[in-house]
Enzyme design. Structure first.
Site, PDB file in Angstrom:
ATOM      1  N   HIS A   1       1.030   3.068  -0.700  1.00  0.00           N
ATOM      2  CA  HIS A   1       1.870   4.013  -1.436  1.00  0.00           C
ATOM      3  C   HIS A   1       0.969   4.954  -2.217  1.00  0.00           C
ATOM      4  O   HIS A   1      -0.073   4.536  -2.718  1.00  0.00           O
ATOM      5  CB  HIS A   1       2.810   3.269  -2.397  1.00  0.00           C
ATOM      6  CG  HIS A   1       3.937   4.103  -2.866  1.00  0.00           C
ATOM      7  ND1 HIS A   1       3.829   4.935  -3.954  1.00  0.00           N
ATOM      8  CD2 HIS A   1       5.185   4.275  -2.368  1.00  0.00           C
ATOM      9  CE1 HIS A   1       4.966   5.570  -4.111  1.00  0.00           C
ATOM     10  NE2 HIS A   1       5.807   5.201  -3.161  1.00  0.00           N
TER      11      HIS A   1
ATOM     12  N   ASP B   1       9.859  -0.180   1.848  1.00  0.00           N
ATOM     13  CA  ASP B   1      10.434  -0.180   3.190  1.00  0.00           C
ATOM     14  C   ASP B   1       9.963  -1.320   4.064  1.00  0.00           C
ATOM     15  O   ASP B   1      10.437  -1.477   5.185  1.00  0.00           O
ATOM     16  CB  ASP B   1      10.148   1.155   3.877  1.00  0.00           C
ATOM     17  CG  ASP B   1      11.060   2.224   3.333  1.00  0.00           C
ATOM     18  OD1 ASP B   1      12.204   1.871   2.987  1.00  0.00           O
ATOM     19  OD2 ASP B   1      10.639   3.373   3.205  1.00  0.00           O
TER      20      ASP B   1
HETATM   21  N1  ACO Z   1      -2.367   0.961   7.188  1.00  0.00           N
HETATM   22  C1  ACO Z   1      -3.706   1.042   7.314  1.00  0.00           C
HETATM   23  N2  ACO Z   1      -4.503   1.798   6.534  1.00  0.00           N
HETATM   24  C2  ACO Z   1      -3.895   2.537   5.567  1.00  0.00           C
HETATM   25  C3  ACO Z   1      -2.490   2.493   5.360  1.00  0.00           C
HETATM   26  C4  ACO Z   1      -1.727   1.666   6.216  1.00  0.00           C
HETATM   27  N3  ACO Z   1      -0.388   1.585   6.063  1.00  0.00           N
HETATM   28  N4  ACO Z   1      -2.159   3.315   4.333  1.00  0.00           N
HETATM   29  C5  ACO Z   1      -3.308   3.842   3.905  1.00  0.00           C
HETATM   30  N5  ACO Z   1      -4.367   3.376   4.636  1.00  0.00           N
HETATM   31  C6  ACO Z   1      -5.781   3.660   4.418  1.00  0.00           C
HETATM   32  C7  ACO Z   1      -6.150   5.061   4.875  1.00  0.00           C
HETATM   33  O1  ACO Z   1      -6.593   5.064   6.217  1.00  0.00           O
HETATM   34  C8  ACO Z   1      -7.245   5.414   3.896  1.00  0.00           C
HETATM   35  O2  ACO Z   1      -8.419   4.713   4.284  1.00  0.00           O
HETATM   36  P1  ACO Z   1      -9.886   5.382   3.984  1.00  0.00           P
HETATM   37  O3  ACO Z   1     -10.004   5.439   2.496  1.00  0.00           O
HETATM   38  O4  ACO Z   1     -10.841   4.449   4.641  1.00  0.00           O
HETATM   39  O5  ACO Z   1      -9.860   6.741   4.635  1.00  0.00           O
HETATM   40  C9  ACO Z   1      -6.786   4.771   2.584  1.00  0.00           C
HETATM   41  O6  ACO Z   1      -5.969   3.638   2.991  1.00  0.00           O
HETATM   42  C10 ACO Z   1      -5.971   5.697   1.685  1.00  0.00           C
HETATM   43  O7  ACO Z   1      -4.913   6.249   2.468  1.00  0.00           O
HETATM   44  P2  ACO Z   1      -4.274   7.675   2.253  1.00  0.00           P
HETATM   45  O8  ACO Z   1      -3.587   8.082   3.512  1.00  0.00           O
HETATM   46  O9  ACO Z   1      -5.298   8.585   1.686  1.00  0.00           O
HETATM   47  O10 ACO Z   1      -3.221   7.359   1.108  1.00  0.00           O
HETATM   48  P3  ACO Z   1      -2.010   8.270   0.697  1.00  0.00           P
HETATM   49  O11 ACO Z   1      -1.728   7.954  -0.730  1.00  0.00           O
HETATM   50  O12 ACO Z   1      -2.264   9.689   1.053  1.00  0.00           O
HETATM   51  O13 ACO Z   1      -0.823   7.757   1.657  1.00  0.00           O
HETATM   52  C11 ACO Z   1       1.036   6.599   2.509  1.00  0.00           C
HETATM   53  C12 ACO Z   1       0.228   6.941   1.252  1.00  0.00           C
HETATM   54  C13 ACO Z   1       1.450   7.861   3.258  1.00  0.00           C
HETATM   55  C14 ACO Z   1       2.309   5.874   2.075  1.00  0.00           C
HETATM   56  C15 ACO Z   1       0.184   5.682   3.432  1.00  0.00           C
HETATM   57  O14 ACO Z   1      -0.199   4.504   2.749  1.00  0.00           O
HETATM   58  C16 ACO Z   1       0.892   5.354   4.741  1.00  0.00           C
HETATM   59  O15 ACO Z   1       0.805   6.111   5.701  1.00  0.00           O
HETATM   60  N6  ACO Z   1       1.620   4.174   4.803  1.00  0.00           N
HETATM   61  C17 ACO Z   1       2.371   3.814   5.973  1.00  0.00           C
HETATM   62  C18 ACO Z   1       3.705   4.575   5.999  1.00  0.00           C
HETATM   63  C19 ACO Z   1       4.687   4.068   4.964  1.00  0.00           C
HETATM   64  O16 ACO Z   1       4.910   2.882   4.806  1.00  0.00           O
HETATM   65  N7  ACO Z   1       5.321   5.028   4.255  1.00  0.00           N
HETATM   66  C20 ACO Z   1       6.357   4.746   3.250  1.00  0.00           C
HETATM   67  C21 ACO Z   1       5.894   5.117   1.888  1.00  0.00           C
HETATM   68  S1  ACO Z   1       7.055   4.586   0.679  1.00  0.00           S
HETATM   69  C22 ACO Z   1       8.317   5.679   0.805  1.00  0.00           C
HETATM   70  O17 ACO Z   1       8.194   6.828   1.139  1.00  0.00           O
HETATM   71  C23 ACO Z   1       9.610   5.169   0.475  1.00  0.00           C
END
Ligand code: ACO
Length: 430
Positions: A308, A365
């Site tokens: 998140h 979720d």
């Molecule tokens: N699985 C694996 N790796 C992940 C995940 C994941 N679900 N989420 C983040 N990471 C990793 C990224 O690859 C990144 O790694 P790095 O530092 O080595 O490059 C690091 O964790 C940070 O990730 P970001 O994408 O920069 O984090 P951001 O805050 O931009 O994204 C998000 C948040 C979009 C929710 C992300 O965690 C994601 O895509 N999760 C999966 C989708 C999801 O569950 N979305 C629902 C969100 S809650 C809602 O809207 C109700």
């Protein structure tokens, strides 16, 4: 606004600028950079608005490190335990919990605005049989602006309030009608003798040939899910509603824009994506390889329902939903192998250094899809459920924006990386 400021030293041009500090009632202070470009010639660069507050707001507060979520100051855990979705909607919109009389009046108004215009059915009938209900919902909510545009005076607080009531009332009706039209059932009209969530479930599932026998656990669980999803401060869809709202657009068009933003799998579409991911994993024995794949950046695969932007400790909504999932499945006497996969996945990921170091925890979720499945909500309707609940938050933010004294049209700047100026070349000379 405090009278404190931060000095910004521009070493390149040997000068400094002072940036006023803006403080709220809770949370980190912000630097007011509104005059930065005028005074220094610099913009700020913040893709994804990771460090940027786009507005002041008194609706919802999140402390991502401590796992705190407050609606108008009330902890989500207390609202989940004691409130209901309609009361929570009133709270988000009006800032205070309603008295009994205020609640009854609000419920009466919402109940009496649930009908949709008959000709709206024509929109729904115009879609192909396999249209995604989010597409149908988005288009149909946008179409409300055609029904309520000419007589809408956005400067009249009463008309703004009425638009908010209409949206909270009509979105479930449209959502249920979208589903029914996709399965070829006749649209079910809203019944005023039922309360909000039960009425929605009747509109979804009652068939003309027999009455619907509804287990009270189902309505209670859905009501709780709606409370948990009702608002989440300046998330992508709410920010979209505010950006569109900042142009003075019709409120129904603003909410339709929020629905479009919610649909993406990085946001509200994640609940649907979680269920397909758990189905693909299929068995707890495949969890380790799924986790390995999520850690491999080349795979393009992420664990859906994990991570998140704001919560870096735990998502308090996920904690409530996790507990509720077990209760709902037990009450409904459902044994779902996907829950075993989800629990195994959670256990492995929470111990894995990749997820621990990046502070990736199950979000709201991760479990909601399993509950929706237990409530027999079809998978493609999961994000629609989220949209019904989030409509309360969207309208609360839209209403707040309309009375913000220093509100401006949202217009971010950019760092241009294209070609420098050049002359047009005739097609034969290229
Ligand atoms: N699985 C694996 N790796 C992940 C995940 C994941 N679900 N989420 C983040 N990471 C990793 C990224 O690859 C990144 O790694 P790095 O530092 O080595 O490059 C690091 O964790 C940070 O990730 P970001 O994408 O920069 O984090 P951001 O805050 O931009 O994204 C998000 C948040 C979009 C929710 C992300 O965690 C994601 O895509 N999760 C999966 C989708 C999801 O569950 N979305 C629902 C969100 S809650 C809602 O809207 C109700």
């Amino acid at each position: 606004m405090s009278d404190q400021s931060v000095q910004l030293i521009d070493g390149k041009n040997d000068r400094s600028t002072s940036l006023p500090i803006v403080t709220g009632t809770l949370g980190d202070p912000a630097l007011d950079i509104g005059r930065l470009n005028k005074e220094t010639g610099y913009f700020t660069y913040d893709p994804g608005f990771v460090s940027t507050a786009s507005t002041r707001s008194a609706i919802t507060y999140i402390d991502g490190d401590k796992g705190v979520l407050l609606y108008r100051g009330y902890p989500i855990e207390q609202l989940a335990k004691h409130s209901n979705f309609l009361e929570t909607s009133y709270l988000l919109i009006n800032g205070e919990l309603p008295s009994r009389t205020e609640f009854n009046q609000f419920e009466h108004e919402v109940t009496h605005h649930t009908m949709m215009h008959e000709s709206q059915k024509n929109f729904l009938n115009g879609f192909r049989y396999d249209a995604h209900p989010m597409a149908m919902l988005c288009a149909s909510v946008a179409s409300l602006s055609a029904f309520y545009h000419d007589n809408l005076d956005m400067d009249d607080p009463e008309q703004r309030r009425l638009a908010a009531i209409r949206l909270i009332a009509k979105v479930p009706t449209i959502a249920a009608a979208a589903y029914r039209s996709s399965v070829g059932w006749p649209v079910r009209y809203p019944r005023n003798n039922l309360e909000y969530v039960t009425r929605f479930l009747h509109m979804m599932f009652e068939v003309p040939s027999e009455p619907l026998e509804l287990n009270p656990t189902v309505a209670k669980a859905l009501d709780l899910l709606f409370i948990l999803h009702a608002d989440h401060e300046q998330n992508a869809s709410t920010s979209t509603v505010r950006l569109v709202g900042s142009t003075g657009a019709n409120p129904y068009a603003c909410i339709a824009a929020g629905i479009a933003a919610l649909w993406g799998p990085a946001h509200g579409g994640a609940n649907e994506a979680v269920l397909s991911m758990l189905t693909d994993i299929g068995d707890a024995k495949n969890v380790a390889s799924a986790v390995a794949k999520a850690k491999d950046k080349d795979s393009g695969f992420r664990l859906m329902g994990f991570g998140h932007r704001v919560y870096k400790n735990f998502d308090p909504r996920a904690t409530i939903i996790r507990e509720m999932t077990h209760k709902v499945l037990a009450d409904l006497n459902i044994k779902d192998p996907l829950l075993d996969v989800a629990m195994a996945l959670e256990e492995v990921a929470l111990k894995d250094s990749y997820f621990v170091e990046r502070k990736l925890y199950p979000n709201v979720d991760f479990y909601s899809g399993i509950i929706y499945k237990a409530l027999r909500i079809p998978t493609e309707m999961f994000t629609v459920m989220f949209a019904i609940a989030r409509t309360a938050g969207w309208v609360a933010h839209w209403l707040e924006q309309q009375v913000t004294p220093d509100a401006k049209i949202g217009r971010p700047r950019q760092v241009y990386t294209g070609s420098v100026q050049r002359d047009y070349i005739e097609v034969g000379k290229r």
